[in-house]
Scaffold this motif. Structure first.
Motif, PDB file in Angstrom:
ATOM      1  N   GLY B 223       0.812  -1.201   0.000  1.00 12.37           N
ATOM      2  CA  GLY B 223       0.000   0.000   0.000  1.00 12.37           C
ATOM      3  C   GLY B 223       0.852   1.260   0.000  1.00 12.37           C
ATOM      4  O   GLY B 223       0.559   2.224  -0.720  1.00 12.37           O
ATOM      5  N   VAL B 224       1.927   1.229   0.779  1.00 15.60           N
ATOM      6  CA  VAL B 224       2.805   2.393   0.869  1.00 15.60           C
ATOM      7  C   VAL B 224       3.436   2.680  -0.493  1.00 15.60           C
ATOM      8  O   VAL B 224       3.450   3.816  -0.972  1.00 15.60           O
ATOM      9  N   LEU B 225       3.949   1.605  -1.122  1.00 19.05           N
ATOM     10  CA  LEU B 225       4.586   1.795  -2.422  1.00 19.05           C
ATOM     11  C   LEU B 225       3.580   2.299  -3.448  1.00 19.05           C
ATOM     12  O   LEU B 225       3.883   3.177  -4.248  1.00 19.05           O
ATOM     13  N   ARG B 226       2.357   1.748  -3.399  1.00 18.09           N
ATOM     14  CA  ARG B 226       1.351   2.184  -4.361  1.00 18.09           C
ATOM     15  C   ARG B 226       1.082   3.678  -4.195  1.00 18.09           C
ATOM     16  O   ARG B 226       0.998   4.411  -5.165  1.00 18.09           O
ATOM     17  N   GLY B 227       0.976   4.114  -2.919  1.00 17.29           N
ATOM     18  CA  GLY B 227       0.788   5.533  -2.677  1.00 17.29           C
ATOM     19  C   GLY B 227       1.959   6.355  -3.186  1.00 17.29           C
ATOM     20  O   GLY B 227       1.783   7.372  -3.853  1.00 17.29           O
ATOM     21  N   LEU B 228       3.153   5.862  -2.934  1.00 14.50           N
ATOM     22  CA  LEU B 228       4.365   6.586  -3.350  1.00 14.50           C
ATOM     23  C   LEU B 228       4.415   6.728  -4.868  1.00 14.50           C
ATOM     24  O   LEU B 228       4.725   7.790  -5.389  1.00 14.50           O
TER      25      LEU B 228
END
Lengths: 414, 412
Positions: B223-228
């Motif tokens: 999720g973090v990477l997708r947001g980034l």
């Protein structure tokens, strides 16, 4: 048959399907990727001189790639770190160091060592030296591409934001002295934020923030008021021209802004709406209504019609059905649309740039555009960019679930 | 007993529903047509008019009111001039109200005085022409002439006249189109636009596909990477464009400093100032900024592909690359082609990015930047409108393609 798969068709690049070849090749490529990343990162962190060395990557990569076939993870990492430390201290390592602070050198050593070791262990561990099956080979290639991908994307996304933030915390002298040096001089204390203070005080950015905020909010409200009934009609009600209508929404959505901006500029010049925030609030919703219509009608179509029909049977009028049944059910979609529209309005640049001339009425993006002049130092421009970026990012990260949904639901537009 | 027949035509319920639908659509329809259709028509109109930026202010009479002189000589003076130096204004009239405390003694012959209302018919005013109207007045009792003078200057007389407006008259020209199609310029601009749109779109799609494949698995931090990875798209274009400009600055940019240190280049590279590098750079920026969108759509489509298919392929011994080529790619072809068409159209229409990065210099002028360039830099609104008409024509062609295609691709 000892090998279950892939014995009949040899597959892609079959001559490479030997552990003794695949291992070293992936070793070299990965070491070079990691060394380049570490060199750039160490340069950006410390301002020192680092560069990746192709020759050292080639030699050490072959060795580490072969070692990765035999060693398990932690021994490999250990070997890798030691090799990097020794070679780089002597000056023949995969990251060549020029003038640089000591800590940055060790950051480069450990980043390269650990990154190479962990990566190669994941990619190559357990592969035989001898012939590989097609699966083993392709899995190794895919693991390499995956590792490369994570590094690549994180890097290309993070670097501009890092540069933007760090530049805004510098002063003119530091920037000219060494454009690579993004390390923070913490002894400056609060003076780090001088650019922000100046923007807020002399450049009036506080009022731009507020203008941008309420313009965006009004845009969201007006857009919803106009697009909800329209989207509902297109999605649910049967009337002649419904299909054509939903197509023309998309067509309008494709009309380039600059084509509309010119006549709007002319009309506003003539009726005196140019240079007024009111004029901007009038025009922004119109640019977002087609998007919102498009997103909402898609969502309304997906709602089960039976619930609404039940409401109709129970004697509610259509409008009451929309108000009491459809809207409460579409709250997530409304949140997505609102966020997306807010983002469009907040980031809008072209109309604000063309229509506003008076610095007291600027929106944030127009204010940042004003900072792009040779008389205003760069760190101010970057601080302005940070001020424009941070609120929308906070909103985005806080409500990411809605935002991603909103983006996929209706927009291929940028 | 008569046979039961199904109802023909539209019954009252259907009619009511249609009425309601149009009622709901009306506000949207009205506002969208007001701000989309009307400008589109007006831009077609303007494109055949000889009109420059300065013509946006139509010639108008301007009046100034003053109280001059003393005692016997006290007079209310109106100075009138034509705001345009070249265009005449006809039927100039002036209306004002006499300030309290003054009475008219002798009026200009062109003026009629009716109580406190003043009405003067000044006839025609030549281009750059001036006129003056004087009304001799007397003070009532002990009124203060200075205060009255201030009052007179503060109140603005109403003045009107009819001038030939270039926007509405019947003067037409094809010079705008002749001008933009003149020489090789137009074809160069079109070529740049197509290059930018095509490679920007394809690049963003390819990078987006790669990113989607990376994230199409569940792991901690997904999720973090997708947001980034969505950051470049969510941040304001102005912030991102200026960051790139500063990062790649030829004199003090970090990218150049880095390349010099690494020994990749001897001299600083002017990334946004040299042909053809500038065009490549703006295309790369386009890929960088919009890959998140393709990534998001492709990821959404990937996650909706049934796992069973891949399990079946595993049972049959398909290799990872085979699964990609023979299962994933065909499944993604629909979304990829729709994305390509839509993104191509929107990249074709893109203005902000190039305008902010290079201002259309160094061989990066696209059609949209050319609209701005013609209308504001060269101050020729007519030529700008002509370019806009060309863009709109291209858009119509694209959208025919799109609808032929998209009608088969449900969902988008």
């Amino acid at each position: 048959m000892s090998r279950p798969h892939g014995s009949r068709s040899a597959g892609w690049a079959a001559f490479l399907h030997y552990g003794a070849l695949t291992g070293p090749i992936i070793g070299v490529l990965w070491l070079f990727v990691v060394a380049t990343t570490a060199a750039v990162a160490a340069s950006f962190l410390s301002g020192g001189a680092f560069r990746p060395s192709g020759l050292a990557s080639l030699i050490l990569g072959v060795a580490l790639g072969l070692a990765a076939l035999r060693l398990t993870r932690w021994p490999l990492v250990g070997v890798s770190v030691v090799v990097m430390a020794v070679t780089m201290l002597v000056g023949i390592g995969p990251v060549a160091t020029g003038q640089a602070p000591g800590w940055a050198f060790w950051v480069a050593v450990f980043a390269t060592g650990i990154g190479t070791g962990l990566g190669l262990a994941k990619m190559l561990h357990g592969l035989p030296l001898a012939r590989l099956t097609r699966h083993e080979f392709e899995d190794a290639v895919i693991r390499f591409l995956t590792g490369f991908g994570y590094l690549f994307f994180t890097f290309i996304v993070a670097v501009p934001f890092y540069v933007m933030l760090m530049t805004s915390l510098k002063n003119q002298q530091q920037l000219v002295q060494n454009p690579l040096d993004f390390s923070l001089d913490l002894s400056q204390g609060w003076h780090l934020f001088d650019s922000y203070v100046e923007l807020m005080t002399t450049f009036n950015f506080g009022s731009y923030l507020w203008t941008s905020f309420y313009v965006s909010l009004l845009t969201v409200l007006l857009t919803l008021i106009f697009s909800i009934p329209g989207a509902y009609a297109v999605a649910r009600l049967r009337f002649r021209g419904a299909a054509m209508f939903s197509r023309s929404i998309l067509l309008i959505y494709m009309v380039p802004m600059i084509v509309l901006a010119l006549p709007i500029y002319i009309a506003y010049s003539m009726i005196g709406l140019r240079n007024s925030v009111f004029g901007l609030v009038l025009i922004y919703p119109v640019t977002t209504i087609p998007v919102a219509l498009y997103m909402l009608q898609g969502y309304f179509r997906g709602l089960p019609a039976e619930i609404e029909e039940a409401g109709l049977m129970d004697g509610l009028s259509r409008l009451r059905v929309i108000w009491k049944i459809t809207l409460p059910l579409s709250l997530p979609a409304l949140a997505s649309v609102s966020l997306y529209v807010f983002m469009i309005a907040w980031n809008e640049f072209l109309l604000a740039f063309m229509l506003l001339d008076d610095p007291s009425k600027f929106t944030l993006t127009r204010g940042v555009a004003m900072l792009n002049s040779s008389e205003i130092p760069r760190q101010h421009l970057m601080a302005g960019s940070v001020i424009a970026t941070v609120p929308i990012m906070v909103l985005f990260l806080g409500l990411e679930r809605f935002m991603t949904k909103g983006l996929t639901a209706g927009s291929v537009k940028g | 007993m008569p046979d039961a027949v199904p109802p023909k035509g539209r019954g009252p319920l259907a009619k009511r529903e249609a009425r309601l639908a149009w009622g709901l659509l009306l506000p949207t329809l009205a506002i969208v047509s007001a701000v989309v259709i009307v400008p589109l028509l007006s831009i077609a109109w303007i494109s055949v008019k000889p009109i420059g930026l300065a013509d946006l202010r139509p010639p108008a009479p301007v009046a100034r009111e003053n109280l001059r002189g003393e005692a016997e000589d006290l007079r209310l003076q109106y100075r009138v001039r034509n705001s345009s130096r070249s265009e005449p204004i006809g039927d100039v009239t002036l209306r004002d109200t006499l300030p309290e405390g003054l009475t008219i003694r002798e009026a200009d012959s062109r003026c009629e005085i009716n109580g406190t209302a003043i009405f003067c018919d000044l006839g025609d005013l030549d281009g750059g022409g001036r006129d003056e109207v004087e009304l001799f007045v007397a003070l009532d009792g002990d009124a203060d002439p200075d205060a009255l003078g201030d009052m007179a200057e503060a109140s603005t007389p109403q003045i009107s006249g009819s001038a030939d407006n270039i926007l509405t008259n019947a003067e037409f020209t094809t010079a705008n189109f002749a001008r933009i199609f003149d020489g090789g310029e137009f074809w160069r601009v079109l070529g740049v636009t197509l290059f930018y749109a095509f490679f920007g779109t394809v690049g963003a799609l390819a990078i987006g596909l790669f990113a989607a494949m990376l994230l199409n698995r569940s792991f901690r931090g997904q999720g973090v990477l997708r947001g980034l990875y969505l950051f470049p798209y969510v941040a304001p274009v102005i912030a991102m464009a200026f960051t790139w400009v500063i990062l790649f600055d030829p004199f003090s940019g970090s990218a150049n400093a880095l390349l010099l240190r690494m020994g990749v280049t001897e001299n600083a590279i002017n990334f946004f100032g040299d042909r053809p590098l500038a065009l490549i750079m703006v295309t790369v920026f386009e890929m960088w900024r919009y890959f998140p969108l393709s990534f998001l759509f492709i990821l959404a489509r990937m996650q909706s592909i049934d796992d069973d298919m891949y399990e079946a392929a595993d049972m049959d011994g398909a290799s990872p690359f085979q699964k990609f080529w023979f299962l994933s790619v065909p499944q993604l072809l629909g979304i990829l082609s729709v994305l390509f068409l839509l993104r191509f159209i929107w990249t074709f229409n893109k203005f902000d990015d190039i305008f902010l990065l290079t201002g259309g210099n160094a061989g990066t002028r696209t059609l949209t930047v050319n609209v701005y360039e013609q209308a504001f830099a060269v101050s020729n609104i007519g030529a700008g409108a002509a370019v806009a008409v060309v863009i709109f024509a291209c858009l119509l062609v694209f959208s025919i393609f799109f609808f032929k295609f998209v009608s088969r691709e449900e969902g988008l």
